[in-house]
Scaffold this motif. Structure first.
Motif, PDB file in Angstrom:
ATOM      1  N   ILE A   1       1.100  -0.881  -0.037  1.00 10.87           N
ATOM      2  CA  ILE A   1       0.212  -0.139   0.282  1.00 10.87           C
ATOM      3  C   ILE A   1       0.790   1.374  -0.134  1.00 10.87           C
ATOM      4  O   ILE A   1       1.484   1.550   0.848  1.00 10.87           O
ATOM      5  N   THR A   2       0.529   1.719  -1.205  1.00  8.89           N
ATOM      6  CA  THR A   2       1.114   3.609  -1.021  1.00  8.89           C
ATOM      7  C   THR A   2       0.403   4.345  -0.612  1.00  8.89           C
ATOM      8  O   THR A   2      -0.649   4.285  -1.122  1.00  8.89           O
ATOM      9  N   VAL A   3       0.764   5.815   0.226  1.00 10.02           N
ATOM     10  CA  VAL A   3       0.002   6.085   0.773  1.00 10.02           C
ATOM     11  C   VAL A   3       0.283   7.497   0.420  1.00 10.02           C
ATOM     12  O   VAL A   3       1.695   8.216   0.824  1.00 10.02           O
ATOM     13  N   ASN A   4      -0.549   8.020  -0.911  1.00  8.20           N
ATOM     14  CA  ASN A   4       0.517   9.588  -1.437  1.00  8.20           C
ATOM     15  C   ASN A   4      -0.896  10.674  -0.152  1.00  8.20           C
ATOM     16  O   ASN A   4      -1.066  11.941  -0.878  1.00  8.20           O
ATOM     17  N   ARG A   5      -1.537  10.190   0.467  1.00  8.34           N
ATOM     18  CA  ARG A   5      -2.776  11.117   0.863  1.00  8.34           C
ATOM     19  C   ARG A   5      -2.691  11.785   1.870  1.00  8.34           C
ATOM     20  O   ARG A   5      -2.531  10.785   2.947  1.00  8.34           O
ATOM     21  N   SER A   6      -2.351  13.474   2.097  1.00 11.61           N
ATOM     22  CA  SER A   6      -2.363  13.362   3.966  1.00 11.61           C
ATOM     23  C   SER A   6      -4.209  12.833   4.601  1.00 11.61           C
ATOM     24  O   SER A   6      -4.421  13.161   3.829  1.00 11.61           O
TER      25      SER A   6
ATOM     26  N   LYS B   1      10.304  -2.407  -0.693  1.00 13.40           N
ATOM     27  CA  LYS B   1      10.053  -1.594  -0.422  1.00 13.40           C
ATOM     28  C   LYS B   1       9.904  -1.431   0.607  1.00 13.40           C
ATOM     29  O   LYS B   1       9.679  -0.296   1.255  1.00 13.40           O
ATOM     30  N   GLY B   2       7.897  -1.711   1.031  1.00 16.30           N
ATOM     31  CA  GLY B   2       7.688  -1.985   1.688  1.00 16.30           C
ATOM     32  C   GLY B   2       6.084  -2.524   1.655  1.00 16.30           C
ATOM     33  O   GLY B   2       5.721  -1.511   0.944  1.00 16.30           O
ATOM     34  N   PHE B   3       5.778  -3.145   2.555  1.00 20.00           N
ATOM     35  CA  PHE B   3       4.196  -2.970   2.396  1.00 20.00           C
ATOM     36  C   PHE B   3       3.359  -1.965   2.689  1.00 20.00           C
ATOM     37  O   PHE B   3       2.860  -1.548   1.670  1.00 20.00           O
ATOM     38  N   TYR B   4       4.032  -0.885   3.797  1.00 17.39           N
ATOM     39  CA  TYR B   4       3.441   0.193   3.313  1.00 17.39           C
ATOM     40  C   TYR B   4       4.992   1.521   3.401  1.00 17.39           C
ATOM     41  O   TYR B   4       6.126   1.806   3.509  1.00 17.39           O
ATOM     42  N   THR B   5       3.948   2.443   2.578  1.00 20.06           N
ATOM     43  CA  THR B   5       5.191   3.301   1.646  1.00 20.06           C
ATOM     44  C   THR B   5       4.441   4.624   1.990  1.00 20.06           C
ATOM     45  O   THR B   5       3.074   4.830   1.605  1.00 20.06           O
ATOM     46  N   PHE B   6       4.654   4.982   2.977  1.00 15.19           N
ATOM     47  CA  PHE B   6       3.875   6.821   3.167  1.00 15.19           C
ATOM     48  C   PHE B   6       4.748   8.384   2.686  1.00 15.19           C
ATOM     49  O   PHE B   6       6.137   7.694   2.772  1.00 15.19           O
ATOM     50  N   SER B   7       4.222   8.734   1.338  1.00 13.59           N
ATOM     51  CA  SER B   7       5.227   9.400   0.291  1.00 13.59           C
ATOM     52  C   SER B   7       3.957  10.865   0.655  1.00 13.59           C
ATOM     53  O   SER B   7       3.283  11.141  -0.218  1.00 13.59           O
ATOM     54  N   TYR B   8       5.064  11.864   0.701  1.00 17.44           N
ATOM     55  CA  TYR B   8       4.429  13.114   0.499  1.00 17.44           C
ATOM     56  C   TYR B   8       3.299  13.314   1.433  1.00 17.44           C
ATOM     57  O   TYR B   8       1.913  13.947   0.850  1.00 17.44           O
ATOM     58  N   VAL B   9       3.167  13.059   2.374  1.00 16.88           N
ATOM     59  CA  VAL B   9       1.873  12.808   3.059  1.00 16.88           C
ATOM     60  C   VAL B   9       2.093  14.256   4.543  1.00 16.88           C
ATOM     61  O   VAL B   9       2.873  14.171   5.798  1.00 16.88           O
ATOM     62  N   TYR B  10       0.950  14.102   5.175  1.00 14.50           N
ATOM     63  CA  TYR B  10       1.425  15.286   6.384  1.00 14.50           C
ATOM     64  C   TYR B  10       0.276  14.558   7.514  1.00 14.50           C
ATOM     65  O   TYR B  10      -1.440  14.007   6.870  1.00 14.50           O
TER      66      TYR B  10
ATOM     67  N   GLY C   1       8.370   1.725   4.452  1.00 13.63           N
ATOM     68  CA  GLY C   1       8.985   2.695   3.803  1.00 13.63           C
ATOM     69  C   GLY C   1       8.794   3.921   3.641  1.00 13.63           C
ATOM     70  O   GLY C   1       7.388   3.869   4.055  1.00 13.63           O
ATOM     71  N   GLY C   2       8.960   5.294   2.967  1.00 13.20           N
ATOM     72  CA  GLY C   2       8.862   6.279   2.537  1.00 13.20           C
ATOM     73  C   GLY C   2       9.663   7.176   2.459  1.00 13.20           C
ATOM     74  O   GLY C   2      10.468   7.461   3.573  1.00 13.20           O
ATOM     75  N   SER C   3       8.961   8.951   2.716  1.00 17.81           N
ATOM     76  CA  SER C   3       9.744   9.563   2.728  1.00 17.81           C
ATOM     77  C   SER C   3       8.915  11.181   2.538  1.00 17.81           C
ATOM     78  O   SER C   3       7.984  10.921   2.169  1.00 17.81           O
ATOM     79  N   TYR C   4       9.016  12.305   3.437  1.00 18.43           N
ATOM     80  CA  TYR C   4       8.498  13.824   2.445  1.00 18.43           C
ATOM     81  C   TYR C   4       7.469  13.252   3.847  1.00 18.43           C
ATOM     82  O   TYR C   4       5.785  13.937   2.776  1.00 18.43           O
ATOM     83  N   ALA C   5       7.448  12.710   5.091  1.00 16.88           N
ATOM     84  CA  ALA C   5       6.152  12.276   5.754  1.00 16.88           C
ATOM     85  C   ALA C   5       6.474  13.420   7.034  1.00 16.88           C
ATOM     86  O   ALA C   5       7.171  13.510   8.076  1.00 16.88           O
ATOM     87  N   LEU C   6       5.393  14.215   7.133  1.00 12.08           N
ATOM     88  CA  LEU C   6       4.918  15.227   8.386  1.00 12.08           C
ATOM     89  C   LEU C   6       4.241  14.301   9.392  1.00 12.08           C
ATOM     90  O   LEU C   6       3.253  14.187   9.078  1.00 12.08           O
ATOM     91  N   ASN C   7       4.640  14.291  10.508  1.00  6.98           N
ATOM     92  CA  ASN C   7       3.894  14.507  11.327  1.00  6.98           C
ATOM     93  C   ASN C   7       2.731  12.609  11.154  1.00  6.98           C
ATOM     94  O   ASN C   7       2.024  12.585  11.195  1.00  6.98           O
ATOM     95  N   ALA C   8       3.946  11.898  11.450  1.00  6.62           N
ATOM     96  CA  ALA C   8       3.550  10.031  10.944  1.00  6.62           C
ATOM     97  C   ALA C   8       3.247   9.824  12.273  1.00  6.62           C
ATOM     98  O   ALA C   8       4.787  10.086  13.142  1.00  6.62           O
ATOM     99  N   THR C   9       2.383   9.317  12.574  1.00  6.62           N
ATOM    100  CA  THR C   9       2.235   7.994  14.229  1.00  6.62           C
ATOM    101  C   THR C   9       2.346   6.782  13.446  1.00  6.62           C
ATOM    102  O   THR C   9       1.510   6.503  12.950  1.00  6.62           O
ATOM    103  N   PHE C  10       2.498   5.833  14.275  1.00  5.74           N
ATOM    104  CA  PHE C  10       2.647   4.152  14.328  1.00  5.74           C
ATOM    105  C   PHE C  10       1.948   3.931  16.233  1.00  5.74           C
ATOM    106  O   PHE C  10       3.555   4.266  16.687  1.00  5.74           O
ATOM    107  N   ARG C  11       1.285   3.455  16.191  1.00  6.74           N
ATOM    108  CA  ARG C  11       0.820   3.220  17.595  1.00  6.74           C
ATOM    109  C   ARG C  11       0.899   1.429  17.213  1.00  6.74           C
ATOM    110  O   ARG C  11      -0.404   0.703  16.584  1.00  6.74           O
ATOM    111  N   ASN C  12       0.826   0.658  18.273  1.00  4.28           N
ATOM    112  CA  ASN C  12       0.667  -0.646  18.582  1.00  4.28           C
ATOM    113  C   ASN C  12       0.957  -1.378  16.954  1.00  4.28           C
ATOM    114  O   ASN C  12       0.106  -2.110  16.302  1.00  4.28           O
ATOM    115  N   VAL C  13       2.414  -0.824  16.471  1.00  2.00           N
ATOM    116  CA  VAL C  13       2.437  -2.264  15.255  1.00  2.00           C
ATOM    117  C   VAL C  13       3.871  -2.480  15.840  1.00  2.00           C
ATOM    118  O   VAL C  13       4.892  -2.591  16.446  1.00  2.00           O
TER     119      VAL C  13
END
Length: 804
Positions: A327-332, A356-365, A396-408
């Motif tokens: 899953i790529t996340v490109n949505r804030s 690259k990663g099952f989760y990839t967070f890029s250009y997100v807030y 994975g990912g890049s350009y991520a602002l205010n990213a929280t990982f909880r109980n992972v």
């Protein structure tokens, strides 16, 4: 749906039913008992006239297709797609005319179509997903999401098993409830650039253009500490990414990269009302080549549930290219929760290509991943021919602002690579997680870790801002390792509290490892601005036979790089209550090279009258390593050393002029190398102490409530060298018989360097005592302590004669 989309479902000559259908729920027709029912809906051409609406019921979609009596304007309802009750039941409107987009539409004949209506949500069975292990269900899954995206309704598919093979780029624009749905992913079809799911926003990013005057003002505003940038106020609710491709930073060291790998100077932050900046700026800019604004979304998209089984295969053999598989996340403002990711039962991870990663967070807030279990992928398998050539990641990912990982949760054995592999993460939070690694290669800014456990691959980062770690255990040779390949740097404040460090190797370990290579990284490198570590347990129970040195901080062997750049040093360092368990051998403090070349943020000085310090170091209640007998002036057999390997000339007033406080640290040994220091030691047993090899330490030394029990090898050198230009003072200290080659020798007390029995004392003394072992020995030799000598122990000033 807009008018253009409506025409895709109903021809111009057909009844315009969109608003009527939404208002008229077929689910309310309780009288439907057989194949046909009728009802009335308002006609669009009059206020209230009624028009007959024919409603047909079918067992399956196939039965619907076979009905030759259907006409445009009919309503159809199925109770399953392939079989009754398989979950694919839906309601359709029959229309004629060419359909522009067949998503959500069934072709009945060349001129007749059945289009889904009246849906507040959709599932995958409604679009023909089979779930038999043979069909590529990803095709129908993609159709379901395309329909949901167009109608702006959620996908609710809470159960069932589906197999995804070649289908890629399944776009998610609406909420998803996967519940207990199981997805089987065939990794033979992994793609280099196309992930399976893409979470996107509806708005597109835009490149910003400014006139020369506005650009100049903008460049002046974009600097560390900026809180408001008025020029960007029109772009409220956007993530701003600023790039200067002509300014290269972040040289990556190591044999593989050979200093050739660099990155453009970049900064990213979020804009709120009136140009308010969210996300500390670390860089300033002389110019920029591009500014892109990424929309921040005005709602939260939530993906809940789902289980993902992977085949563990590889879409190529080696090569080092990174593959997408999740899953790529490109949505804030995206929330993902309640997911499980692992291998198919009985399968092993045999892939030879990195992921690259099952989760990839890029250009997100403002993104959140919580209640998720996934695996770090295998890399270093037994037998090098089976090793994956590059790091392979679960997140994975890049350009991520205010990213929280909880109980992972993502743990594994030593053959697994780190689950995290990211760049450019800012305001990064890890809470209640169990991960085998937390890693930001380049430019982490503000990292908060709380109530978590980190495995053998450790916490590996570079960057700056806040590094706050609380109630966390790390099983690695360094509690935090600042990546050597990017300069081992942290440009900010470090706070570590109530944590446990569990070393796993037999070699040297450290709470903080901040070592760099001697190259030009194209940005300043250094050891933080302030550091505070409290209530740390260092637990060697995993390797109880380890004899490796354990440091509070392990630093680079230089304070000025070969190209001339100076390493910056904290203005405040504090280590308190560090306890070692699992072995008897305790800690060492610091080995500081060439203090005269460091770069501090504040001025310091020494003028022969006072030391104006610019750094405070506090070491309190540290369980120290018990060092054996050594040459009293050996610099490598001490807990704290300041080395002057080049010369003692201080570069300028921004060099290191420390105030050092050591309290409650038994068996303490120090070598200050003739540096400029203001130092106090309290409530410690001191076994060796060298201020300067020749002459006096530049500064002052103060000992309070200390015990002096030298531990040295047989030598003619004084056991302590503690002369200081600004005075050496003792208050309530006790002198014990020196131990030479591990044996007590009270007859050698005169060699400690500042007391000779019945002859005199050096420096300033208040209530200095001789240990009972010394007193007993000299009485046994018939010696009587002179009144003058006793008075000098009780009170002596350095301006007085040292002799009796």
């Amino acid at each position: 749906m807009d008018n253009h989309s409506s025409e895709a479902y109903v021809s111009k000559n057909s009844l315009n039913r969109r608003n009527a259908i939404k208002a008229f729920s077929l689910a309310s027709i309780a009288s439907l008992s057989g194949g046909i029912a009728s009802a009335s809906i308002p006609d669009e051409n009059s206020n209230f006239p009624l028009k007959k609406l024919v409603c047909n019921d079918y067992a399956t979609v196939q039965q619907l297709k076979m009905d030759q009596t259907l006409k445009a304007g009919n309503i159809a309802r199925t109770y399953g797609y392939y079989t009754v009750g398989d979950g694919g039941g839906a309601e359709y409107i029959i229309s004629e005319g060419k359909i522009q987009d067949l998503t959500g539409t069934i072709i009945i004949t060349n001129d007749l179509y059945a289009s889904i209506i009246n849906s507040t949500s959709v599932n995958y069975r409604m679009f023909g997903a089979i779930g038999d292990g043979q069909n590529d269900d990803g095709i129908q899954i993609k159709e379901a999401h395309d329909f949901a995206n167009r109608m702006d309704i959620p996908v609710v598919n809470t159960h069932g098993e589906f197999w995804i093979k070649q289908a890629k780029l399944i776009q998610i624009l609406t909420n998803v409830n996967w519940g207990h749905t199981i997805f089987h992913i065939d990794e033979k079809f992994n793609s280099l650039n196309e992930n399976i799911f893409i979470v996107s926003g509806r708005e597109k990013p835009m490149t910003l253009e400014f006139d020369a005057e506005t650009k100049a003002r903008l460049l002046a505003q974009m600097r560390p500490g900026a809180t408001i940038i008025p020029e960007l106020a029109p772009y409220k609710n956007y993530l701003i990414v600023v790039t200067d491709s002509n300014d290269r930073v972040g040289v990556r060291s190591g044999d593989v990269y050979a200093g050739r790998s660099t990155k453009a100077r970049e900064e990213f932050f979020f804009i709120e009302e009136h140009g308010r900046v969210i996300g500390d700026l670390a860089w300033g800019f002389k110019d920029y080549t591009k500014i892109v604004a990424y929309p921040g979304s005005n709602s939260y998209l939530i993906i809940d549930g789902g289980t993902f089984y992977f085949s563990g295969e590889s879409s190529n053999i080696g090569g080092g290219s990174y593959f997408s598989m999740g899953i790529t996340v490109n949505r804030s403002r995206t929330v993902i929760r309640n997911q499980w990711i692992g291998l198919e039962k009985g399968n092993a991870d045999v892939a030879m290509a990195p992921r690259k990663g099952f989760y990839t967070f890029s250009y997100v807030y403002d993104v959140l991943l919580e209640n998720a279990t996934l695996i770090p992928w295998e890399k270093d398998r037994p037998g090098t021919e089976k090793d994956v050539p590059n790091g392979t990641y679960g997140i994975g990912g890049s350009y991520a602002l205010n990213a929280t990982f909880r109980n992972v949760t993502a743990e594994g054995s030593p053959i697994h690579w780190g689950v995290f592999g990211t760049n450019l993460f800012k305001n990064f939070r890890v809470e209640q997680c169990m991960l085998n690694r937390i890693d930001v290669h380049f430019y982490c800014w503000n990292l908060y870790i709380k109530d978590s456990k980190v495995g053998t691959n450790g916490i590996t980062i570079t960057g700056g801002g806040d590094l706050f770690i609380e109630n966390t255990t790390c099983r690695s040779n360094s509690f935090v390792s600042f990546r050597r390949d990017y300069g081992g740097k942290w440009d900010g404040d470090i706070r570590i509290n109530n944590c446990k460090h569990v070393p796993t190797g037999m070699g040297e370990t450290a709470i903080l490892t901040m070592a760099a290579d001697d190259i030009d990284y194209k940005y300043p490198i250094g050891y933080g601005r302030t550091i505070k570590v409290e209530n740390m347990v260092v637990d060697f129970s995993t390797v109880p036979n380890s004899k490796g040195i354990s440091w509070l901080m392990r630093l680079s062997p230089f304070s000025r790089a070969g190209y001339g750049g100076r390493v910056f040093f904290p203005s405040h360092m504090e280590f308190k209550n560090v306890v070692v368990e699992g072995r008897e051998q305790g800690m060492r403090l610091l080995n500081i090279p060439d203090p005269q070349n460091f770069q501090l943020s504040k001025r310091g000085s020494y003028d022969g009258v006072q030391v104006r310090t610019n750094c405070k170091m506090i070491f309190e209640d540290i369980h120290l390593e018990k060092l054996g007998a050594s040459d009293p002036q050996a610099i490598d057999q001490v807990h704290l050393s300041l080395k002057n390997t080049s010369n003692s000339t201080y570069t300028d007033e921004y060099a290191l002029y420390p105030s050092i406080q050591v309290n409650g640290c038994n068996e303490f040994a120090a070598h200050l190398g003739g540096s400029i220091v203001e130092m106090s030691v309290g409530n410690c047993k001191i076994i060796r102490f060298t201020g300067a090899l020749n002459g006096s330490l530049r500064g002052s030394l103060t000992f309070t409530n200390c015990k002096f029990e030298a531990s040295v090898i047989k030598t003619e050198k004084p056991y302590y060298s503690i002369a200081a230009t600004l005075g050496t003072s003792f208050t309530n200290c006790i002198i014990y018989a020196p131990r030479v080659d591990e044996l007590a020798h009270p007859e050698l007390v005169d060699r400690i360097g500042f007391i000779q029995i019945n002859k005199g004392v050096l420096y300033n003394h208040l209530n200095t005592r001789l240990g009972n072992d010394i007193v007993a020995y000299h009485k046994s030799q018939g010696l009587t302590f002179s009144e003058r000598f006793i008075s000098m122990l009780k009170a002596h000033h350095e301006l007085e004669s040292w002799g009796v």
